[in-house]
Design a protein around this motif. Structure first.
Motif, PDB file in Angstrom:
ATOM      1  N   LYS A 390       0.803  -1.222   0.000  1.00 31.34           N
ATOM      2  CA  LYS A 390       0.000   0.000   0.000  1.00 31.34           C
ATOM      3  C   LYS A 390       0.841   1.279   0.000  1.00 31.34           C
ATOM      4  O   LYS A 390       0.338   2.350  -0.304  1.00 31.34           O
ATOM      5  CB  LYS A 390      -0.889   0.012   1.249  1.00 31.34           C
ATOM      6  N   TRP A 391       2.090   1.152   0.415  1.00 37.08           N
ATOM      7  CA  TRP A 391       2.894   2.355   0.612  1.00 37.08           C
ATOM      8  C   TRP A 391       4.042   2.415  -0.380  1.00 37.08           C
ATOM      9  O   TRP A 391       4.586   1.382  -0.765  1.00 37.08           O
ATOM     10  CB  TRP A 391       3.462   2.377   2.043  1.00 37.08           C
ATOM     11  N   GLU A 392       4.407   3.627  -0.723  1.00 31.16           N
ATOM     12  CA  GLU A 392       5.527   3.838  -1.616  1.00 31.16           C
ATOM     13  C   GLU A 392       6.523   4.778  -0.919  1.00 31.16           C
ATOM     14  O   GLU A 392       6.143   5.891  -0.522  1.00 31.16           O
ATOM     15  CB  GLU A 392       4.994   4.480  -2.907  1.00 31.16           C
ATOM     16  N   VAL A 393       7.741   4.337  -0.785  1.00 34.23           N
ATOM     17  CA  VAL A 393       8.771   5.195  -0.173  1.00 34.23           C
ATOM     18  C   VAL A 393       9.298   6.131  -1.255  1.00 34.23           C
ATOM     19  O   VAL A 393       9.729   5.692  -2.310  1.00 34.23           O
ATOM     20  CB  VAL A 393       9.917   4.339   0.427  1.00 34.23           C
ATOM     21  N   TYR A 404       7.139   9.348   2.248  1.00 32.28           N
ATOM     22  CA  TYR A 404       6.422   8.229   1.631  1.00 32.28           C
ATOM     23  C   TYR A 404       5.008   8.688   1.280  1.00 32.28           C
ATOM     24  O   TYR A 404       4.575   9.779   1.677  1.00 32.28           O
ATOM     25  CB  TYR A 404       6.381   7.027   2.591  1.00 32.28           C
ATOM     26  N   ARG A 405       4.339   7.868   0.487  1.00 26.82           N
ATOM     27  CA  ARG A 405       2.949   8.229   0.188  1.00 26.82           C
ATOM     28  C   ARG A 405       2.104   6.968   0.102  1.00 26.82           C
ATOM     29  O   ARG A 405       2.613   5.863  -0.190  1.00 26.82           O
ATOM     30  CB  ARG A 405       2.853   9.051  -1.095  1.00 26.82           C
ATOM     31  N   TYR A 406       0.827   7.167   0.332  1.00 29.93           N
ATOM     32  CA  TYR A 406      -0.128   6.064   0.248  1.00 29.93           C
ATOM     33  C   TYR A 406      -0.431   5.846  -1.221  1.00 29.93           C
ATOM     34  O   TYR A 406      -0.887   6.774  -1.909  1.00 29.93           O
ATOM     35  CB  TYR A 406      -1.396   6.415   1.031  1.00 29.93           C
ATOM     36  N   ASN A 407      -0.178   4.640  -1.685  1.00 24.40           N
ATOM     37  CA  ASN A 407      -0.352   4.364  -3.118  1.00 24.40           C
ATOM     38  C   ASN A 407      -0.635   2.869  -3.294  1.00 24.40           C
ATOM     39  O   ASN A 407       0.224   2.115  -3.765  1.00 24.40           O
ATOM     40  CB  ASN A 407       0.929   4.769  -3.879  1.00 24.40           C
ATOM     41  N   PRO A 408      -1.853   2.420  -2.852  1.00 27.68           N
ATOM     42  CA  PRO A 408      -2.150   0.982  -2.909  1.00 27.68           C
ATOM     43  C   PRO A 408      -2.069   0.478  -4.344  1.00 27.68           C
ATOM     44  O   PRO A 408      -2.629   1.098  -5.255  1.00 27.68           O
ATOM     45  CB  PRO A 408      -3.585   0.897  -2.377  1.00 27.68           C
ATOM     46  N   VAL A 409      -1.376  -0.655  -4.534  1.00 24.81           N
ATOM     47  CA  VAL A 409      -1.012  -1.090  -5.890  1.00 24.81           C
ATOM     48  C   VAL A 409      -2.199  -1.317  -6.822  1.00 24.81           C
ATOM     49  O   VAL A 409      -2.131  -1.022  -7.999  1.00 24.81           O
ATOM     50  CB  VAL A 409      -0.159  -2.383  -5.876  1.00 24.81           C
ATOM     51  N   LEU A 418      -3.171  10.825  -6.456  1.00 20.81           N
ATOM     52  CA  LEU A 418      -2.294  10.489  -5.328  1.00 20.81           C
ATOM     53  C   LEU A 418      -2.021  11.711  -4.461  1.00 20.81           C
ATOM     54  O   LEU A 418      -2.004  11.630  -3.226  1.00 20.81           O
ATOM     55  CB  LEU A 418      -0.975   9.916  -5.850  1.00 20.81           C
ATOM     56  N   ASN A 419      -1.813  12.836  -5.117  1.00 22.53           N
ATOM     57  CA  ASN A 419      -1.575  14.069  -4.348  1.00 22.53           C
ATOM     58  C   ASN A 419      -2.773  14.393  -3.461  1.00 22.53           C
ATOM     59  O   ASN A 419      -2.634  14.693  -2.273  1.00 22.53           O
ATOM     60  CB  ASN A 419      -1.302  15.246  -5.292  1.00 22.53           C
ATOM     61  N   THR A 420      -3.960  14.297  -4.049  1.00 20.47           N
ATOM     62  CA  THR A 420      -5.170  14.620  -3.282  1.00 20.47           C
ATOM     63  C   THR A 420      -5.357  13.619  -2.148  1.00 20.47           C
ATOM     64  O   THR A 420      -5.696  13.994  -1.009  1.00 20.47           O
ATOM     65  CB  THR A 420      -6.416  14.581  -4.207  1.00 20.47           C
ATOM     66  N   LEU A 421      -5.117  12.365  -2.436  1.00 18.14           N
ATOM     67  CA  LEU A 421      -5.281  11.315  -1.415  1.00 18.14           C
ATOM     68  C   LEU A 421      -4.355  11.558  -0.217  1.00 18.14           C
ATOM     69  O   LEU A 421      -4.776  11.501   0.943  1.00 18.14           O
ATOM     70  CB  LEU A 421      -4.990   9.949  -2.056  1.00 18.14           C
ATOM     71  N   ASN A 422      -3.095  11.861  -0.495  1.00 17.81           N
ATOM     72  CA  ASN A 422      -2.134  12.021   0.604  1.00 17.81           C
ATOM     73  C   ASN A 422      -2.362  13.311   1.381  1.00 17.81           C
ATOM     74  O   ASN A 422      -2.167  13.351   2.596  1.00 17.81           O
ATOM     75  CB  ASN A 422      -0.701  11.875   0.081  1.00 17.81           C
ATOM     76  N   GLU A 423      -2.815  14.343   0.669  1.00 16.72           N
ATOM     77  CA  GLU A 423      -3.194  15.572   1.377  1.00 16.72           C
ATOM     78  C   GLU A 423      -4.369  15.285   2.314  1.00 16.72           C
ATOM     79  O   GLU A 423      -4.411  15.745   3.455  1.00 16.72           O
ATOM     80  CB  GLU A 423      -3.616  16.650   0.374  1.00 16.72           C
ATOM     81  N   TYR A 424      -5.304  14.495   1.812  1.00 16.49           N
ATOM     82  CA  TYR A 424      -6.486  14.145   2.607  1.00 16.49           C
ATOM     83  C   TYR A 424      -6.063  13.382   3.882  1.00 16.49           C
ATOM     84  O   TYR A 424      -6.523  13.684   4.982  1.00 16.49           O
ATOM     85  CB  TYR A 424      -7.433  13.280   1.754  1.00 16.49           C
ATOM     86  N   ILE A 425      -5.182  12.417   3.701  1.00 13.94           N
ATOM     87  CA  ILE A 425      -4.740  11.613   4.858  1.00 13.94           C
ATOM     88  C   ILE A 425      -4.122  12.517   5.924  1.00 13.94           C
ATOM     89  O   ILE A 425      -4.463  12.428   7.113  1.00 13.94           O
ATOM     90  CB  ILE A 425      -3.735  10.520   4.412  1.00 13.94           C
ATOM     91  N   SER A 426      -3.223  13.397   5.496  1.00 14.10           N
ATOM     92  CA  SER A 426      -2.564  14.290   6.453  1.00 14.10           C
ATOM     93  C   SER A 426      -3.592  15.158   7.188  1.00 14.10           C
ATOM     94  O   SER A 426      -3.555  15.309   8.414  1.00 14.10           O
ATOM     95  CB  SER A 426      -1.553  15.166   5.714  1.00 14.10           C
ATOM     96  N   LYS A 427      -4.536  15.704   6.430  1.00 17.37           N
ATOM     97  CA  LYS A 427      -5.553  16.590   7.029  1.00 17.37           C
ATOM     98  C   LYS A 427      -6.392  15.825   8.047  1.00 17.37           C
ATOM     99  O   LYS A 427      -6.721  16.338   9.123  1.00 17.37           O
ATOM    100  CB  LYS A 427      -6.454  17.180   5.945  1.00 17.37           C
TER     101      LYS A 427
END
Ligand SMILES: Cc1ncc(COP(=O)(O)O)c(C=O)c1O
Length: 486
Positions: A390-393, A404-409, A418-427
């Protein structure tokens, strides 16, 4: 306590003790329960306006009332930078001994600008600077330095020194080189010193976020051909974004060949010198003419404490000495350092005391173990993330920083998604007050960045946070799928 009188600042010994013990109790409780506290605070201007009364207090108030107000309404509303789940920016893992030492320095109101005023404070600053010079392989007798409020001021002091020593008064043709990953305080310092934008060369970094040596050489050659004066390279040892160390050995070689000043900004990364693998990554740091380290980062000191080290202490006095008539009686012999002659400040608090007391109390071995723990922990996290589909270093564990970022295969998300997803997770993580985990941008990718220099951060904290990130990420993807299906 007494009503307003000319002696109002005078408290009885008993009053001072009662008040002081209360503060010590509050601090001991704070340190003891810190790991259980909520790490995140949020409050907008409207909420803060409602919380805090800003009337000018003409009449006195009972001390207890003010203290209660501060502990209830002010101190809780700050992010806990020393909390094990404060992962962002550069955390501030402080320690109790240093906090108490700072109270002593403040309580005695030590003026550590002039030797005659406080010879022991000057001597303690010399001793602690010697410890740091020794750690970084700088010459102890000839070398020197000064404690500053932080890395930004240390960089400013370094560049003012470099300019004076290498260029004298005319710097109109001088060029300064630094990478696109160098800390913004360097650019600020260059601008404060009066260099123009056109004198700054921002050298691109390579795939590993290191200053490109080839591009650096090209830039220097081009400036030389054009009749300009290449003057200073600012290398970073531990970039803020990725923890990367610029190729110090090669930069040192270029600096020597081209007769350039080599400044190393190791504000964050410097602490790694205490560990064996950190030391090998920082190889070449000893070649610098000047070096910034921030004891309030990876040397576990409370704010504010930065440090500048230089190869030759005379460079500092050459840059900063003035002889005003009102200080004539404080001028002594040159071995009795007046630190006001080594930097910008005249009146200076006794910063060295906290480093002195905490190093003596805990021993260097404790500092070393703490640094080693953080480097190992970051590497362990990298292993954990790499094992997951699920994760990409994005940038590997380097001096306790990882991105790293969340990027499920199985989702095949676009870069934008991906940018929107990771911004969402952080928020969401911050909204839930679960951790301070913010994003940065690397090669146009929004990534989650962790700086794990807090020795109290353990794998269980990281796993908690990663699991929570995954659940927010999965919710987001599920909702997105549902809205597309509908
Ligand atoms: C590499 C680097 N240089 C300089 C600074 C500025 O230091 P300070 O915030 O202590 O002024 C930082 C802060 O994070 C940093 O990471």
């Amino acid at each position: 306590m007494s009503k307003s009188t000319p002696e109002h600042f005078l408290l009885s010994k008993e009053e001072m003790k009662t008040y002081g013990y209360k503060i010590v109790d509050i601090l001991a409780d704070h340190f003891d329960t810190l790991c259980d506290k909520t790490v995140v605070t949020q409050g907008n201007r409207k909420e803060m306006d409602a919380l805090l009364d800003d009337q000018l207090p003409y009449e006195p108030s009972p001390a207890d009332k003010v203290l209660n107000h501060v502990t209830r309404d002010i101190l809780p509303y700050t992010n806990q930078v020393s909390h094990p789940k404060f992962y962002s920016f550069v955390p501030g893992p402080s320690n109790f001994i240093s906090a108490m030492s700072d109270s002593l320095a403040t309580g005695f109101n030590v003026f550590s600008g002039a030797w005659t005023n406080s010879p022991t404070a000057s001597k303690v600053e010399i001793i602690t600077l010697h410890w740091l010079l020794q750690m970084f392989g700088f010459p102890i007798k000839k070398g020197g330095g000064i404690f500053t409020s932080g890395g930004s001021m240390a960089n400013l002091t370094a560049l003012a020194t470099a300019r004076k020593v290498r260029l004298g008064e005319d710097f109109s043709k001088a060029c300064i080189y630094l990478s696109d990953q160098a800390h913004s305080s360097n650019i600020k310092a260059i601008r404060v010193l009066g260099f123009k934008k056109e004198q700054i060369r921002v050298i691109p970094t390579d795939m590993e976020f290191k200053m490109s040596i080839n591009k650096l050489k090209n830039a220097i050659a081009k400036d030389t051909i054009q009749g300009l004066t290449p003057f200073c390279i600012i290398a970073t040892a531990g970039t803020t974004n990725t923890g990367t160390v610029d190729p110090l050995m090669e930069i040192a070689k270029i600096s020597k060949k081209e007769k350039l000043w080599m400044h190393v900004d190791a504000a964050y990364g410097g602490g790694a010198i205490l560990s064996e693998n950190g030391k090998s990554l920082l190889k070449g740091i000893e070649k610098a003419d000047s070096l910034t380290v921030d004891p309030h980062k990876w040397f576990f000191q409370p704010y504010e404490m930065g440090c500048l080290l230089v190869k030759n202490h005379k460079w500092l006095s050459q840059t900063f000495t003035e002889h005003p008539e009102y200080l004539r009686d404080t001028e002594g012999n040159t071995s009795e350092i007046n630190f006001y002659d080594h930097g910008i400040q005249l009146t200076r608090r006794f910063r060295a005391l906290k480093l002195y007391m905490s190093m003596k109390t805990y021993g260097l071995s404790t500092f070393k173990n703490a640094v080693q723990h953080s480097i190992q922990l970051t590497e362990d996290l990298e292993d954990l993330l790499r094992m997951s589909p699920k994760w990409e270093v994005i940038s590997p564990a380097t001096l306790a920083v990882i991105n790293y970022r969340y990027n499920p295969v199985n989702y095949n998300l676009s870069e934008k998604e991906l940018n929107t997803l990771n911004e969402y997770i952080s928020k969401q993580i911050i909204k839930a007050k679960a951790a301070v985990l913010v994003t940065t941008i690397l090669q146009n990718q929004v990534v989650l960045r962790m700086c794990l220099i807090n020795p109290n951060t353990k794998m269980k904290h990281l796993k908690d946070t990663i699991n929570l990130c995954e659940s927010y990420g999965d919710d987001y993807l599920k909702n997105k799928k549902t809205s597309v299906d509908n």
